[in-house]
Design a protein around this motif. Sequence first.
Motif, PDB file in Angstrom:
ATOM      1  N   PRO A 239       0.726  -1.216   0.144  1.00 59.43           N
ATOM      2  CA  PRO A 239       0.107  -0.121   0.170  1.00 59.43           C
ATOM      3  C   PRO A 239       0.694   1.282  -0.001  1.00 59.43           C
ATOM      4  N   ILE A 240       2.058   1.217   0.575  1.00 60.80           N
ATOM      5  CA  ILE A 240       2.844   2.695   0.594  1.00 60.80           C
ATOM      6  C   ILE A 240       3.688   2.668  -0.622  1.00 60.80           C
ATOM      7  N   THR A 241       3.358   3.840  -1.379  1.00 66.26           N
ATOM      8  CA  THR A 241       3.821   4.175  -2.800  1.00 66.26           C
ATOM      9  C   THR A 241       5.402   4.154  -2.720  1.00 66.26           C
ATOM     10  N   SER A 242       5.801   4.870  -1.851  1.00 64.83           N
ATOM     11  CA  SER A 242       7.543   4.936  -1.725  1.00 64.83           C
ATOM     12  C   SER A 242       7.894   3.597  -1.779  1.00 64.83           C
ATOM     13  N   LEU A 243       7.687   2.625  -0.849  1.00 63.50           N
ATOM     14  CA  LEU A 243       7.942   1.168  -0.832  1.00 63.50           C
ATOM     15  C   LEU A 243       7.709   0.508  -2.114  1.00 63.50           C
ATOM     16  N   ARG A 244       6.494   0.600  -2.674  1.00 69.34           N
ATOM     17  CA  ARG A 244       6.152   0.069  -3.797  1.00 69.34           C
ATOM     18  C   ARG A 244       7.115   0.286  -5.057  1.00 69.34           C
ATOM     19  N   VAL A 245       7.553   1.695  -4.902  1.00 67.71           N
ATOM     20  CA  VAL A 245       8.301   1.743  -6.334  1.00 67.71           C
ATOM     21  C   VAL A 245       9.731   1.529  -5.971  1.00 67.71           C
ATOM     22  N   ARG A 246      10.232   1.560  -4.853  1.00 71.33           N
ATOM     23  CA  ARG A 246      11.530   0.940  -4.478  1.00 71.33           C
ATOM     24  C   ARG A 246      11.698  -0.563  -4.649  1.00 71.33           C
ATOM     25  N   LEU A 247      10.478  -1.323  -4.317  1.00 72.77           N
ATOM     26  CA  LEU A 247      10.296  -2.885  -4.592  1.00 72.77           C
ATOM     27  C   LEU A 247      10.280  -2.999  -5.999  1.00 72.77           C
ATOM     28  N   PHE A 248       9.793  -2.061  -6.837  1.00 68.99           N
ATOM     29  CA  PHE A 248       9.524  -2.303  -8.239  1.00 68.99           C
ATOM     30  C   PHE A 248      11.114  -2.077  -8.637  1.00 68.99           C
ATOM     31  N   HIS A 249      11.922  -1.446  -8.194  1.00 66.87           N
ATOM     32  CA  HIS A 249      13.234  -1.066  -8.770  1.00 66.87           C
ATOM     33  C   HIS A 249      14.112  -2.455  -8.411  1.00 66.87           C
ATOM     34  N   VAL A 250      13.706  -2.678  -7.424  1.00 71.00           N
ATOM     35  CA  VAL A 250      14.715  -3.992  -6.977  1.00 71.00           C
ATOM     36  C   VAL A 250      14.160  -5.177  -7.900  1.00 71.00           C
ATOM     37  N   SER A 251      12.852  -5.316  -8.006  1.00 65.74           N
ATOM     38  CA  SER A 251      12.499  -6.356  -9.101  1.00 65.74           C
ATOM     39  C   SER A 251      13.199  -6.400 -10.469  1.00 65.74           C
ATOM     40  N   ALA A 252      13.101  -4.967 -10.954  1.00 65.65           N
ATOM     41  CA  ALA A 252      13.705  -4.977 -12.279  1.00 65.65           C
ATOM     42  C   ALA A 252      15.275  -5.188 -12.332  1.00 65.65           C
ATOM     43  N   ALA A 253      15.862  -4.857 -11.025  1.00 67.57           N
ATOM     44  CA  ALA A 253      17.395  -5.125 -11.072  1.00 67.57           C
ATOM     45  C   ALA A 253      17.669  -6.630 -10.892  1.00 67.57           C
ATOM     46  N   ILE A 254      16.712  -7.514 -10.130  1.00 72.46           N
ATOM     47  CA  ILE A 254      16.822  -8.692 -10.184  1.00 72.46           C
ATOM     48  C   ILE A 254      16.607  -9.598 -11.709  1.00 72.46           C
ATOM     49  N   ASP A 255      15.640  -9.065 -12.354  1.00 67.65           N
ATOM     50  CA  ASP A 255      15.441  -9.459 -13.711  1.00 67.65           C
ATOM     51  C   ASP A 255      16.495  -9.370 -14.618  1.00 67.65           C
ATOM     52  N   ARG A 256      17.362  -8.006 -14.376  1.00 71.13           N
ATOM     53  CA  ARG A 256      18.675  -7.982 -15.041  1.00 71.13           C
ATOM     54  C   ARG A 256      19.763  -8.697 -14.704  1.00 71.13           C
ATOM     55  N   GLY A 257      19.526  -9.723 -13.822  1.00 70.23           N
ATOM     56  CA  GLY A 257      20.849 -10.479 -13.166  1.00 70.23           C
ATOM     57  C   GLY A 257      21.261 -10.192 -11.919  1.00 70.23           C
ATOM     58  N   GLU A 258      20.974  -8.775 -11.477  1.00 68.87           N
ATOM     59  CA  GLU A 258      21.786  -8.268 -10.139  1.00 68.87           C
ATOM     60  C   GLU A 258      21.167  -9.084  -8.976  1.00 68.87           C
ATOM     61  N   ASN A 259      22.234  -9.113  -8.056  1.00 67.46           N
ATOM     62  CA  ASN A 259      21.982 -10.048  -6.699  1.00 67.46           C
ATOM     63  C   ASN A 259      20.957  -9.297  -5.826  1.00 67.46           C
ATOM     64  N   GLY A 260      19.732 -10.193  -5.515  1.00 68.02           N
ATOM     65  CA  GLY A 260      18.650  -9.378  -5.187  1.00 68.02           C
ATOM     66  C   GLY A 260      19.127  -8.705  -3.815  1.00 68.02           C
ATOM     67  N   TRP A 261      19.803  -9.455  -2.903  1.00 66.37           N
ATOM     68  CA  TRP A 261      20.141  -8.596  -1.580  1.00 66.37           C
ATOM     69  C   TRP A 261      21.121  -7.248  -1.853  1.00 66.37           C
ATOM     70  N   ASP A 262      21.932  -7.148  -2.998  1.00 66.92           N
ATOM     71  CA  ASP A 262      22.474  -5.987  -3.329  1.00 66.92           C
ATOM     72  C   ASP A 262      21.371  -5.017  -3.949  1.00 66.92           C
ATOM     73  N   ALA A 263      20.650  -5.537  -4.700  1.00 70.22           N
ATOM     74  CA  ALA A 263      19.470  -4.475  -5.198  1.00 70.22           C
ATOM     75  C   ALA A 263      18.603  -3.874  -3.924  1.00 70.22           C
ATOM     76  N   MET A 264      18.414  -4.764  -3.075  1.00 70.40           N
ATOM     77  CA  MET A 264      17.700  -4.025  -1.628  1.00 70.40           C
ATOM     78  C   MET A 264      18.484  -3.101  -1.031  1.00 70.40           C
ATOM     79  N   ALA A 265      19.985  -3.504  -0.941  1.00 68.29           N
ATOM     80  CA  ALA A 265      20.450  -2.556  -0.145  1.00 68.29           C
ATOM     81  C   ALA A 265      20.854  -1.280  -1.040  1.00 68.29           C
ATOM     82  N   ASN A 266      20.839  -1.287  -2.347  1.00 65.40           N
ATOM     83  CA  ASN A 266      20.933  -0.029  -3.094  1.00 65.40           C
ATOM     84  C   ASN A 266      19.807   0.694  -3.082  1.00 65.40           C
TER      85      ASN A 266
END
Length: 350
Positions: A239-266
């Motif tokens: 429900p929180i827009t700011s978190l939803r946007v950051r999660l979308f960026h994490v998901s996109a980074a994982i799809d590009r092959g980036e490590n998920g934990w590194d993407a969440m840290a970024n």
Amino acid sequence: MSELHPNPFQVTRPHERALVRVLVMSLRRRLNVSMMVGRLAEEYSGRSRRALRQVAWLMSEGTPLVSALEHTPRALDPTAVLALRLATETGTFPERLESLISDDVAPDALRASGKNASEGQLMHVIVGFMVAWIIITFMLLFIIPTFEKMFDEFGVGLPKPMLWLIAMGNFSGLWLVVLPVVLFLIMIGPIFYGGPTWPLGIGVRMPRAGSDLLALLAMNLQSGRTLASGVASLARYHPITSLRVRLFHVSAAIDRGENGWDAMANQKLIRPQQATALKMTDDPLAQSWLLHREAQTGRRWKDERADFIASAFSLLSLFLLAAIVILVAVGVFMALYELVNGMSYPENLR
């Protein structure tokens, strides 16, 4: 799959626990869920009844249960609804639903008790300020001008406390600011302390949203799903827009092959040290335990910080309120004393 950790999203409000019990019973016995929730709604009044009726109506129109709960924020705690959404995607919905009202809530109940105590203290101070504001404003508008006129007629000088009170009242900006500030504090109460809804998309207990997100991801891993699937689901439904946007960026980074934990840290969803620790193991249960531990620690620290800030603010506000009340009392009594003394001894009159 057995629970490794207690569910951090157990519901405590009476209508929420009753709703979960009805849902559990209806699903077990294969009853008409919308009809049972509709009957439960008649046992309540006000917003609880309206929320339960809306859930029943949505389900009667063919809306899935979790979607009906998502469209009715006041029916069930939003973080619990998110946990149910993840459970529908992992096939653990019945177990997760039952865990919302399990009996292992003693520590959470104690923390909630302390939170309610500090919240009540803060609200008492706010109410005290509002009452003091009304009384002092009435005195400045109707009583003190009469004192000034009487003292002027008798030629008696006003005491200093009364002069200070008059000077404070002449600063009209102070009185124009006090009431909006108090109303603002009341409005942000649900955000600062929490409640049953996520008003205006801002979110209940915004400081705890990050910790709750880690707990949700821990549940996702514990259920056997990958980090990528959990992040993708939360990016759609959080429900929180700011978190939803950051999660979308994490998901996109994982799809590009980036490590998920590194993407969440970024995206600053976890600390770099946490990402390093999580990358040291490939065991989902170990990662789940680490996320649960971090979520629990972060939630406790943020709760204690919020309670400390609220207690400190309440104490300082109480001292300020006491000073204002003492000033008013001393000013009025000294003015009455000077007036009576001047009338009793005419030689004191100028």
